[in-house]
Design a protein around this motif. Structure first.
Motif, PDB file in Angstrom:
ATOM      1  N   SER A  99       0.829  -1.209   0.000  1.00  0.00           N
ATOM      2  CA  SER A  99       0.000   0.000   0.000  1.00  0.00           C
ATOM      3  C   SER A  99       0.855   1.247   0.000  1.00  0.00           C
ATOM      4  CB  SER A  99      -0.930   0.009   1.216  1.00  0.00           C
ATOM      5  OG  SER A  99      -1.685   1.183   1.269  1.00  0.00           O
ATOM      6  N   SER A 100       1.905   1.211   0.763  1.00  0.00           N
ATOM      7  CA  SER A 100       2.810   2.353   0.828  1.00  0.00           C
ATOM      8  C   SER A 100       3.434   2.629  -0.528  1.00  0.00           C
ATOM      9  CB  SER A 100       3.888   2.096   1.879  1.00  0.00           C
ATOM     10  OG  SER A 100       4.822   3.142   1.907  1.00  0.00           O
ATOM     11  N   ALA A 101       3.794   1.562  -1.230  1.00  0.00           N
ATOM     12  CA  ALA A 101       4.402   1.708  -2.567  1.00  0.00           C
ATOM     13  C   ALA A 101       3.399   2.278  -3.559  1.00  0.00           C
ATOM     14  CB  ALA A 101       4.917   0.344  -3.045  1.00  0.00           C
ATOM     15  N   LYS A 102       2.130   1.718  -3.449  1.00  0.00           N
ATOM     16  CA  LYS A 102       1.081   2.182  -4.348  1.00  0.00           C
ATOM     17  C   LYS A 102       0.772   3.656  -4.116  1.00  0.00           C
ATOM     18  CE  LYS A 102      -3.555   1.033  -5.905  1.00  0.00           C
ATOM     19  NZ  LYS A 102      -4.712   0.127  -5.701  1.00  0.00           N
ATOM     20  N   THR A 103       0.722   4.026  -2.838  1.00  0.00           N
ATOM     21  CA  THR A 103       0.459   5.424  -2.484  1.00  0.00           C
ATOM     22  C   THR A 103       1.548   6.322  -3.037  1.00  0.00           C
ATOM     23  OG1 THR A 103      -0.674   4.769  -0.475  1.00  0.00           O
ATOM     24  CG2 THR A 103       0.117   7.028  -0.566  1.00  0.00           C
ATOM     25  N   GLY A 104       2.757   5.885  -3.006  1.00  0.00           N
ATOM     26  CA  GLY A 104       3.883   6.655  -3.547  1.00  0.00           C
ATOM     27  C   GLY A 104       3.751   6.856  -5.041  1.00  0.00           C
ATOM     28  N   ASN A 105       3.328   5.748  -5.714  1.00  0.00           N
ATOM     29  CA  ASN A 105       3.160   5.847  -7.169  1.00  0.00           C
ATOM     30  C   ASN A 105       2.040   6.813  -7.525  1.00  0.00           C
ATOM     31  OD1 ASN A 105       5.219   4.031  -7.621  1.00  0.00           O
ATOM     32  ND2 ASN A 105       3.881   2.242  -7.685  1.00  0.00           N
ATOM     33  N   THR A 106       0.912   6.728  -6.798  1.00  0.00           N
ATOM     34  CA  THR A 106      -0.236   7.608  -7.052  1.00  0.00           C
ATOM     35  C   THR A 106       0.157   9.063  -6.872  1.00  0.00           C
ATOM     36  OG1 THR A 106      -1.757   5.914  -6.312  1.00  0.00           O
ATOM     37  CG2 THR A 106      -2.604   8.167  -6.364  1.00  0.00           C
ATOM     38  N   MET A 164       3.042  10.310  -7.207  1.00  0.00           N
ATOM     39  CA  MET A 164       3.924  10.671  -8.325  1.00  0.00           C
ATOM     40  C   MET A 164       3.098  11.003  -9.564  1.00  0.00           C
ATOM     41  SD  MET A 164       6.973  11.200  -9.340  1.00  0.00           S
ATOM     42  CE  MET A 164       7.963  10.416  -8.075  1.00  0.00           C
ATOM     43  N   TYR A 165       2.052  10.132  -9.795  1.00  0.00           N
ATOM     44  CA  TYR A 165       1.181  10.389 -10.941  1.00  0.00           C
ATOM     45  C   TYR A 165       0.512  11.756 -10.835  1.00  0.00           C
ATOM     46  CZ  TYR A 165       1.693   5.396 -11.982  1.00  0.00           C
ATOM     47  OH  TYR A 165       2.176   4.155 -12.263  1.00  0.00           O
ATOM     48  N   LYS A 166       0.031  12.014  -9.620  1.00  0.00           N
ATOM     49  CA  LYS A 166      -0.642  13.301  -9.403  1.00  0.00           C
ATOM     50  C   LYS A 166       0.292  14.468  -9.667  1.00  0.00           C
ATOM     51  CE  LYS A 166      -4.143  11.813  -6.073  1.00  0.00           C
ATOM     52  NZ  LYS A 166      -4.610  11.959  -4.689  1.00  0.00           N
TER      53      LYS A 166
END
Length: 467
Positions: free
Chosen positions: A40-47, A49-51
């Motif tokens: 989840s932490s990794a996914k949150t980081g990616n999101t 970044m996308y934003k």
């Protein structure tokens, strides 16, 4: 006792060392939770970044749009500034062309208007057309004039549309077409052109291309008059003065003539002056008459100048002032006004405000007589009859009196009758004397009436007979 304690101790250790199923499960769950948290932490980081990337892209796109908008705005502003500058220059050139025209530098004005007309400026096209129509030093060029009027008319320039109508009404370079003229006048009138309104009124009054309709004529004259059109104001005065389509009303006529006079019309100023001088539509008022005669005189009208001179000469409406009279008579005489020339002769012959100079007076009388002034011819004949300022010649005097008398001059009719009665310069002829006395009496000459009465008395007296 020691063994039990040890056994218990061991038992206790053994139990502690064993893993219960619940404890194991909990441990496994903790690992899963930990993995999910990591994922989840990794996914949150990616999101995030996308934003950030999207925000950057949006900012970039926004910047580009903003930059493009600013550039377009700057270009538009530059174009507007250039357009304004060009218009300012064109307006200045148009003004210069008008000044050149006013100064009668027609060729230079024509060149300025030509360049502006090529740019499609309607005011220049219109002015160029007028010069071509009116032949101001550039020759007659009706086709080009009509073309320029058409171009300016298409851009809804009222003056051009109006004059396009004049072209068809007068047949300037085209066949006369009053229907076409009316069409252009109506269009110009709809755009507020007062000249067109007046001309439509004239068309209705004179039944030009339309049925005679005095109500419509009056309506259009009134519309034009409201826009300070002098011709329309005079036309309204004329309608009321002569009872054309309205009840005759001299007071109303005077009102309209006065407005036109105050707007600078010499014709109206003379009309108003005459109405005050003769008490038409108002009480007789020579001071007011003089005011309007002076207005026309100051605009250089010779008839008005002569009238003002007479008022000063006779002290009517003002104090008698021979010097002012001479000033106005000279101004009119310089324009060839025969009455003023004759009046200067009278002043010289009688010494009103100047030394008597009958010889010089004779020159003025002769000059005025050559212009068809029969008062001057009578005055010249009088000098010749009596030999004042010239050689005495009763026969020539009688001939000049005859010319003036037969053209209705009451003074010559009386003078000639007297010569026939006395046989001076002509053979004595009482019938001829009676004829000319009668002509003069019919024009109100009191001396002629007295002469006729005396002739009748003498005729009725018994004549002495020789023994």
């Amino acid at each position: 006792m020691e063994n039990n304690e040890n056994t218990e101790i061991k038992t206790t250790s053994a139990d502690s060392a064993k893993e219960s199923p619940e404890t194991k499960t909990t441990a496994i769950g903790s690992k899963v939770v930990s993995s999910v948290e990591k994922a989840s932490s990794a996914k949150t980081g990616n999101t995030l970044m996308y934003k950030i990337i999207i925000i950057c892209l949006l900012c970039y796109v926004g910047y580009m749009h903003f930059d493009a908008y600013n550039k377009a705005k700057a270009v538009k502003a530059a174009e507007q500034a250039a357009s304004a500058e060009a218009k300012q220059k064109d307006d200045a050139d148009l003004k210069r062309g008008n000044e050149l025209f006013t100064q009668r530098h027609f060729m230079d004005a024509y060149a300025v208007f030509s360049k502006l007309a090529e740019k499609g400026i309607p005011e220049a096209q219109y002015r160029l057309a007028l010069m071509q129509l009116l032949k101001f030093s550039i020759g007659e060029n009706y086709p080009k004039a009509i073309e320029n009027l058409k171009l300016a008319s298409e851009k809804n320039l009222p003056d051009a549309i109006y004059n396009y109508g004049v072209v068809y009404e007068k047949g300037l370079g085209v066949d006369v077409n009053v229907e076409e003229a009316m069409k252009h006048y109506r269009r110009a009138a709809e755009l507020g052109d007062a000249n067109a309104m007046n001309n439509i009124g004239a068309f209705y009054e004179n039944a030009t291309g339309v049925e005679k309709n005095m109500a419509e004529a009056k309506k259009y004259y009134e519309q034009a008059a409201e826009k300070s059109n002098i011709t329309a104001q005079i036309n309204l005065g004329r309608l009321y003065e002569n009872g054309l389509g309205v009840p005759a009303d001299a007071t109303e006529a005077l009102k309209h003539y006065t407005v036109a006079a105050q707007n600078g019309s010499i014709v109206a100023q003379l009309k108003v002056a005459d109405m005050y001088a003769n008490g038409i539509g108002t009480e007789k008022d020579m001071q007011k008459a003089g005011t309007f005669y002076v207005m026309a005189a100051d605009q250089g009208n010779a008839d008005a100048q002569c009238s003002v001179g007479l008022m000063y000469f006779n002290g009517i409406g003002t104090e008698r002032n021979y010097q002012n009279a001479i000033k106005y008579f000279k101004a009119a005489a310089d324009q060839g006004n025969a009455n003023a020339i004759n009046n200067l002769g009278v002043i010289l012959d009688n010494g009103f405000g100047v030394e008597v100079n009958s010889a010089e007076a004779a020159k003025f009388f002769r000059l005025a007589a050559e212009k068809g002034n029969y008062n001057a011819l009578n005055n010249l004949a009088n000098l010749i009859e009596k030999g004042r300022g010239t050689d005495k010649d009763p026969a020539t005097a009688a001939r000049l009196y005859t010319m003036a008398a037969n053209n209705g001059n009451v003074f010559s009719q009386f003078n000639l009758a007297k010569m026939y009665e006395e046989g001076a310069g002509v053979e004595k002829n009482l019938d001829e004397a009676r004829k000319f006395y009668t002509m003069a009496a019919n024009q109100g000459h009191h001396g002629a009436r007295e002469k006729l009465e005396n002739m009748e008395k003498n005729k009725s007296k018994p004549k002495a007979t020789k023994k």
